[in-house]
Design a protein around this motif. Sequence first.
Motif, mmCIF file in Angstrom:
data_model
loop_
_atom_site.group_PDB
_atom_site.id
_atom_site.type_symbol
_atom_site.label_atom_id
_atom_site.label_comp_id
_atom_site.label_asym_id
_atom_site.label_seq_id
_atom_site.Cartn_x
_atom_site.Cartn_y
_atom_site.Cartn_z
ATOM 1 N N ILE A 43 0.865 -1.176 0.000
ATOM 2 C CA ILE A 43 0.000 0.000 0.000
ATOM 3 C C ILE A 43 0.899 1.221 0.000
ATOM 4 N N TYR A 44 0.635 2.125 -0.936
ATOM 5 C CA TYR A 44 1.430 3.336 -1.066
ATOM 6 C C TYR A 44 1.421 4.103 0.254
ATOM 7 N N GLY A 45 2.612 4.459 0.739
ATOM 8 C CA GLY A 45 2.732 5.209 1.988
ATOM 9 C C GLY A 45 3.114 4.343 3.162
ATOM 10 N N TYR A 46 3.094 3.030 2.977
ATOM 11 C CA TYR A 46 3.426 2.095 4.053
ATOM 12 C C TYR A 46 4.439 1.062 3.563
ATOM 13 N N ARG A 47 5.133 0.477 4.500
ATOM 14 C CA ARG A 47 5.956 -0.707 4.273
ATOM 15 C C ARG A 47 5.550 -1.719 5.334
ATOM 16 N N SER A 48 5.714 -2.987 5.028
ATOM 17 C CA SER A 48 5.383 -4.036 5.986
ATOM 18 C C SER A 48 6.638 -4.439 6.744
ATOM 19 N N PRO A 83 8.367 10.810 -5.071
ATOM 20 C CA PRO A 83 7.962 9.402 -5.167
ATOM 21 C C PRO A 83 6.851 9.157 -6.186
ATOM 22 N N ALA A 84 7.061 8.161 -7.021
ATOM 23 C CA ALA A 84 6.093 7.788 -8.049
ATOM 24 C C ALA A 84 5.056 6.835 -7.456
ATOM 25 N N PRO A 85 3.925 6.691 -8.139
ATOM 26 C CA PRO A 85 2.906 5.749 -7.654
ATOM 27 C C PRO A 85 3.393 4.306 -7.808
ATOM 28 N N LEU A 86 2.738 3.401 -7.105
ATOM 29 C CA LEU A 86 3.073 1.985 -7.235
ATOM 30 C C LEU A 86 2.638 1.471 -8.594
ATOM 31 N N ARG A 87 3.424 0.624 -9.185
ATOM 32 C CA ARG A 87 3.095 -0.063 -10.438
ATOM 33 C C ARG A 87 2.751 0.872 -11.597
ATOM 34 N N ALA A 88 3.253 2.105 -11.564
ATOM 35 C CA ALA A 88 3.000 3.039 -12.671
ATOM 36 C C ALA A 88 4.118 4.066 -12.729
ATOM 37 N N ARG A 89 4.245 4.716 -13.865
ATOM 38 C CA ARG A 89 5.279 5.754 -14.016
ATOM 39 C C ARG A 89 4.736 7.133 -13.697
ATOM 40 N N HIS A 90 3.420 7.282 -13.851
ATOM 41 C CA HIS A 90 2.798 8.585 -13.640
ATOM 42 C C HIS A 90 1.544 8.425 -12.800
ATOM 43 N N SER A 147 -8.264 8.354 -6.975
ATOM 44 C CA SER A 147 -9.595 7.906 -6.565
ATOM 45 C C SER A 147 -9.507 6.662 -5.681
ATOM 46 N N ALA A 148 -8.658 5.709 -6.064
ATOM 47 C CA ALA A 148 -8.501 4.481 -5.280
ATOM 48 C C ALA A 148 -7.929 4.790 -3.895
ATOM 49 N N MET A 149 -6.987 5.718 -3.829
ATOM 50 C CA MET A 149 -6.385 6.074 -2.534
ATOM 51 C C MET A 149 -7.421 6.695 -1.601
ATOM 52 N N VAL A 150 -8.274 7.550 -2.149
ATOM 53 C CA VAL A 150 -9.283 8.230 -1.331
ATOM 54 C C VAL A 150 -10.255 7.219 -0.722
#
Length: 170
Positions: free
Chosen positions: A82-87, A132-139, A146-149
């Motif tokens: 999840i973007y913003g976290y590490r396990s 920092p870029a989004p996970l699994r994408a360049r942009h 929307s998914a993050m919200v």
Amino acid sequence: KVLRAPGQPRPEGADSLAEVAIWAARNYVSLRSDRDDALLTHPMMASIASAMAHGESKLKSQRAKSGVERRKAEGRHVGGRIYGYRSKGGLLVEHKPEADVVRRIFRELGEGVSQSGVARRLNDELERTGSPAPLRARHWLQGSISAMVRHETYLGRLPTGQDGAHKAIV
């Protein structure tokens, strides 16, 4: 894995390893195993090996499900990144560079900036500063925002609705 000579019939409709072994014997095809070739020389042995493998598979599946349920009950995250976290040790821990971006996204949306507008601003900054870029994408895309919200993890909850053992980012 059944090896066959070109032009030989295939064991269509075979529901078990024993049926494949019977087909192989009738069609003069040798079966090989990565464990023990003797298991495949007789349909009864193939049937026993198949039943044992099925039992092992069910046991592994039950153990995996049990582990997932235990982690859920402990308020731990079950799933992918999840973007913003590490396990760390099964717990979600804030990853500061990404968590700052998450806070910015929520702040800008709260200020009335559209999801597309937030994505545009993040992409501009990404190109200028290498933020920092989004996970699994360049942009950044509006859909990512929307998914993050909608992701309750950022509020300190798990997708099941229960409180998580992790700190909320927003």
